[in-house]
Scaffold this motif. Structure first.
Motif, PDB file in Angstrom:
ATOM      1  N   ILE A  52       0.834  -1.209   0.000  1.00 52.38           N
ATOM      2  CA  ILE A  52       0.000   0.000   0.000  1.00 52.38           C
ATOM      3  C   ILE A  52       0.867   1.258   0.000  1.00 52.38           C
ATOM      4  O   ILE A  52       0.618   2.197  -0.771  1.00 52.38           O
ATOM      5  CB  ILE A  52      -0.953  -0.023   1.209  1.00 52.38           C
ATOM      6  CG1 ILE A  52      -1.997  -1.123   1.026  1.00 52.38           C
ATOM      7  CG2 ILE A  52      -1.626   1.336   1.401  1.00 52.38           C
ATOM      8  CD1 ILE A  52      -2.835  -1.389   2.250  1.00 52.38           C
ATOM      9  N   LEU A  53       1.894   1.282   0.832  1.00 56.30           N
ATOM     10  CA  LEU A  53       2.746   2.468   0.917  1.00 56.30           C
ATOM     11  C   LEU A  53       3.542   2.689  -0.365  1.00 56.30           C
ATOM     12  O   LEU A  53       3.669   3.824  -0.838  1.00 56.30           O
ATOM     13  CB  LEU A  53       3.685   2.367   2.115  1.00 56.30           C
ATOM     14  CG  LEU A  53       3.027   2.432   3.487  1.00 56.30           C
ATOM     15  CD1 LEU A  53       4.072   2.282   4.578  1.00 56.30           C
ATOM     16  CD2 LEU A  53       2.246   3.705   3.659  1.00 56.30           C
ATOM     17  N   THR A  54       4.075   1.626  -0.943  1.00 55.75           N
ATOM     18  CA  THR A  54       4.860   1.764  -2.159  1.00 55.75           C
ATOM     19  C   THR A  54       3.993   2.208  -3.329  1.00 55.75           C
ATOM     20  O   THR A  54       4.376   3.102  -4.098  1.00 55.75           O
ATOM     21  CB  THR A  54       5.566   0.433  -2.497  1.00 55.75           C
ATOM     22  OG1 THR A  54       6.337   0.024  -1.373  1.00 55.75           O
ATOM     23  CG2 THR A  54       6.468   0.586  -3.698  1.00 55.75           C
ATOM     24  N   ALA A  55       2.817   1.604  -3.466  1.00 57.12           N
ATOM     25  CA  ALA A  55       1.909   2.018  -4.539  1.00 57.12           C
ATOM     26  C   ALA A  55       1.440   3.452  -4.315  1.00 57.12           C
ATOM     27  O   ALA A  55       1.304   4.229  -5.270  1.00 57.12           O
ATOM     28  CB  ALA A  55       0.715   1.071  -4.610  1.00 57.12           C
ATOM     29  N   GLY A  56       1.216   3.829  -3.060  1.00 52.59           N
ATOM     30  CA  GLY A  56       0.811   5.197  -2.754  1.00 52.59           C
ATOM     31  C   GLY A  56       1.872   6.218  -3.131  1.00 52.59           C
ATOM     32  O   GLY A  56       1.559   7.283  -3.668  1.00 52.59           O
ATOM     33  N   VAL A  57       3.129   5.900  -2.870  1.00 54.27           N
ATOM     34  CA  VAL A  57       4.218   6.808  -3.238  1.00 54.27           C
ATOM     35  C   VAL A  57       4.300   6.947  -4.757  1.00 54.27           C
ATOM     36  O   VAL A  57       4.462   8.058  -5.285  1.00 54.27           O
ATOM     37  CB  VAL A  57       5.569   6.315  -2.665  1.00 54.27           C
ATOM     38  CG1 VAL A  57       6.739   7.055  -3.270  1.00 54.27           C
ATOM     39  CG2 VAL A  57       5.584   6.475  -1.164  1.00 54.27           C
ATOM     40  N   GLY A  58       4.168   5.837  -5.468  1.00 58.73           N
ATOM     41  CA  GLY A  58       4.231   5.890  -6.926  1.00 58.73           C
ATOM     42  C   GLY A  58       3.085   6.686  -7.527  1.00 58.73           C
ATOM     43  O   GLY A  58       3.287   7.529  -8.409  1.00 58.73           O
ATOM     44  N   ILE A  59       1.881   6.459  -7.036  1.00 51.87           N
ATOM     45  CA  ILE A  59       0.713   7.170  -7.562  1.00 51.87           C
ATOM     46  C   ILE A  59       0.776   8.649  -7.199  1.00 51.87           C
ATOM     47  O   ILE A  59       0.463   9.520  -8.030  1.00 51.87           O
ATOM     48  CB  ILE A  59      -0.580   6.504  -7.056  1.00 51.87           C
ATOM     49  CG1 ILE A  59      -0.724   5.120  -7.697  1.00 51.87           C
ATOM     50  CG2 ILE A  59      -1.801   7.356  -7.354  1.00 51.87           C
ATOM     51  CD1 ILE A  59      -1.813   4.269  -7.100  1.00 51.87           C
TER      52      ILE A  59
END
Length: 141
Positions: A52-59
């Motif tokens: 969740i955190l990694t996808a959030g940073v990318g988005i």
């Protein structure tokens, strides 16, 4: 003006975040539930919070690219993404503690996760530089 240098930094940070979803950060033997050792690789998909955190940073990095007209909001989003990426990096290191000591190694592709905060810092610097430039031009009018 999407062709600013911080747009490049944000795009690279988003690409690194999405690459860290797939590529491993750490690999080695992990103790399974029945006390047997099993080889495993640590990626952002290994843990729900990391995912969740990694996808959030990318988005967030991708969204911030297109907020070039509202630099204050862009700066806030990138600062939040920077803080989340640092937390994400700490979580990656904490997850390595679940592996058997001295039987694992950091992978070369761990550099993707390590570069995300650095690239976001460069983007913040570019946004701040643009803000100073606009303020100085407003004073000249």
């Amino acid at each position: 003006m999407i062709q600013r240098l911080q747009s490049v930094w944000l795009l690279l940070a988003a690409a690194a975040a999405f690459c860290s979803l797939r590529f491993s950060f750490y690999s080695g033997n992990m103790i399974a539930e029945n006390q047997t050792k099993a080889f495993a690789s640590l990626t952002a998909q290994s843990n729900l919070l990391l995912l969740i955190l990694t996808a959030g940073v990318g988005i967030t990095s991708l969204i911030a690219i297109f907020l070039y007209k509202n630099r204050k909001l862009q700066m806030r989003l990138v600062l939040v993404a920077l803080l989340v990426s640092i937390i994400n990096l700490v979580l990656f290191f904490l997850e390595t503690k679940k592996f058997v000591p001295n039987e694992g190694k950091f992978d070369l592709t761990a550099i993707f996760a390590i570069f995300i905060p650095i690239l976001l810092f460069f983007a913040i610097r570019g946004i701040r530089r643009d803000e100073k430039l606009v303020k100085s031009l407003d004073r000249l009018r």
